[in-house]
Scaffold this active site. Structure first.
Site, PDB file in Angstrom:
ATOM      1  N   TYR A   1     -19.397  -3.488   4.014  1.00  0.00           N
ATOM      2  CA  TYR A   1     -20.351  -4.001   3.033  1.00  0.00           C
ATOM      3  C   TYR A   1     -19.801  -3.843   1.620  1.00  0.00           C
ATOM      4  CZ  TYR A   1     -24.698  -4.692   0.444  1.00  0.00           C
ATOM      5  OH  TYR A   1     -25.652  -5.160  -0.424  1.00  0.00           O
TER       6      TYR A   1
ATOM      7  N   ASP B   1     -31.216 -19.649   7.513  1.00  0.00           N
ATOM      8  CA  ASP B   1     -31.201 -18.282   8.032  1.00  0.00           C
ATOM      9  C   ASP B   1     -30.926 -18.331   9.529  1.00  0.00           C
ATOM     10  OD1 ASP B   1     -32.573 -15.517   6.621  1.00  0.00           O
ATOM     11  OD2 ASP B   1     -32.211 -15.464   8.775  1.00  0.00           O
TER      12      ASP B   1
ATOM     13  N   LYS C   1     -18.730  -6.927  -0.985  1.00  0.00           N
ATOM     14  CA  LYS C   1     -19.341  -7.144  -2.298  1.00  0.00           C
ATOM     15  C   LYS C   1     -18.305  -7.079  -3.411  1.00  0.00           C
ATOM     16  CE  LYS C   1     -23.362  -7.952  -0.656  1.00  0.00           C
ATOM     17  NZ  LYS C   1     -23.851  -9.339  -0.647  1.00  0.00           N
TER      18      LYS C   1
ATOM     19  N   SER D   1     -23.797  -6.825  -5.447  1.00  0.00           N
ATOM     20  CA  SER D   1     -24.455  -5.535  -5.274  1.00  0.00           C
ATOM     21  C   SER D   1     -23.795  -4.554  -6.226  1.00  0.00           C
ATOM     22  CB  SER D   1     -24.298  -5.043  -3.831  1.00  0.00           C
ATOM     23  OG  SER D   1     -24.651  -3.672  -3.708  1.00  0.00           O
TER      24      SER D   1
ATOM     25  N   ASP E   1     -25.915 -20.396  10.476  1.00  0.00           N
ATOM     26  CA  ASP E   1     -25.030 -19.242  10.363  1.00  0.00           C
ATOM     27  C   ASP E   1     -23.989 -19.582   9.304  1.00  0.00           C
ATOM     28  OD1 ASP E   1     -23.117 -17.278  10.588  1.00  0.00           O
ATOM     29  OD2 ASP E   1     -22.755 -17.541  12.731  1.00  0.00           O
ATOM     30  N   VAL E   2     -24.017 -18.865   8.175  1.00  0.00           N
ATOM     31  CA  VAL E   2     -23.140 -19.222   7.059  1.00  0.00           C
ATOM     32  C   VAL E   2     -21.669 -18.986   7.362  1.00  0.00           C
ATOM     33  CG1 VAL E   2     -24.932 -18.847   5.325  1.00  0.00           C
ATOM     34  CG2 VAL E   2     -23.400 -16.950   5.961  1.00  0.00           C
TER      35      VAL E   2
END
Length: 260
Positions: free
Chosen positions: A157, A35, A161, A144, A60-61
């Site tokens: 967002y 995270d 998704k 989502s 940080d992905v």
């Protein structure tokens, strides 16, 4: 269900990610949570350490180097990686006409590029293990209901998704020859910190419940239960799928009565 398995959970410092980490530990796995929020991550780690063998690493992905280091640290700590949960994600609310390019890029970088980078790094490790006679693993993406429906002021967002849905299918096909399964979970309204503002506003809460046939918000533990199932041998013939946990919202084409 997951005895002896080793899992990486991104965005594991809070909310759904932390709930998945707790469930995995209860089911016998060892867990590395990654995270960007180091303070929250270390606090969560103290809770997890009381349950089982868990580690935390700030990562940080959207950074290839951070992803490499996260996977390397997991292998160094536990010796292997069996499960990856791509849970890290952010939102940014803005009207489409006012949405800044940098905010669009930031959300896509974390929500979509991040799972690509993490999945590629972990899959390379898993494929090498399979080629050497080892067992395959499982990758779980956090999608989502907004992969299907959309919110006008959540452009990046919703787009990210939708991308996760297709990334899940593509990875499932790409990795099928190695027995590596890739699936996704599509939550609806889940009782996390992000939802608290909605639940504390009576009008907003009523709007949410009016499109939720089960009449309540979901609990992060309910999403964690799906993540445990998908990572387990009980889901050994499931790949390329998204399981939607939304209280019945997606099939609904009318409003339902709300009991407040």
């Amino acid at each position: 269900m997951l005895e002896g398995k080793i899992a990486i959970i991104t965005g594991g410092a809070q909310g759904i990610g932390a709930a998945i980490a707790k469930r995995y530990l209860h089911d016998g796995a060892r867990v590395m949570i990654g995270d960007t929020n180091q303070q929250r991550g270390e606090a969560t780690l103290r809770e997890l350490a009381a349950i089982g063998d868990a580690r935390f690493m700030a990562a940080d992905v959207s950074s290839r180097l951070d992803v490499h280091n996260l996977v390397a640290a997991t292998v160094e700590a536990f010796g292997d990686v069996d499960i990856l949960v791509n849970n890290a994600g952010v939102v940014h609310a803005a009207d489409f006409l006012d949405l800044a390019e940098e905010d669009f890029d930031r959300v896509l970088r974390i929500n979509l590029k991040g799972p690509f980078l993490c999945s590629q790094a972990v899959a390379r490790h898993m494929v090498e293990r399979v080629r050497n006679g080892g067992v395959p693993g499982s990758i779980i993406n956090m999608s989502s209901i907004n992969a299907v429906v959309a919110i006008p002021d959540q452009v990046p967002y919703s787009v990210s998704k939708g991308g996760i849905a297709q990334l899940t299918r593509v990875l499932a096909l790409s990795l099928a020859e190695y027995g590596i399964r890739v699936n996704a979970i599509g939550p609806g309204s889940i009782r996390t910190d992000m939802l608290e503002d909605v639940l504390s506003d009576p009008a907003a809460k009523e709007r949410m419940l009016s499109r939720t046939p089960l009449g309540r918000a979901g609990d992060p533990a309910e999403i964690a239960a799906i993540a445990a199932f998908l990572a387990s041998d009980d889901a050994s013939y499931i790949t390329g799928q998204t399981i939607f946990a939304d209280g019945g919202r997606l099939p609904l084409n009318y409003m339902v009565p709300v009991n407040t």
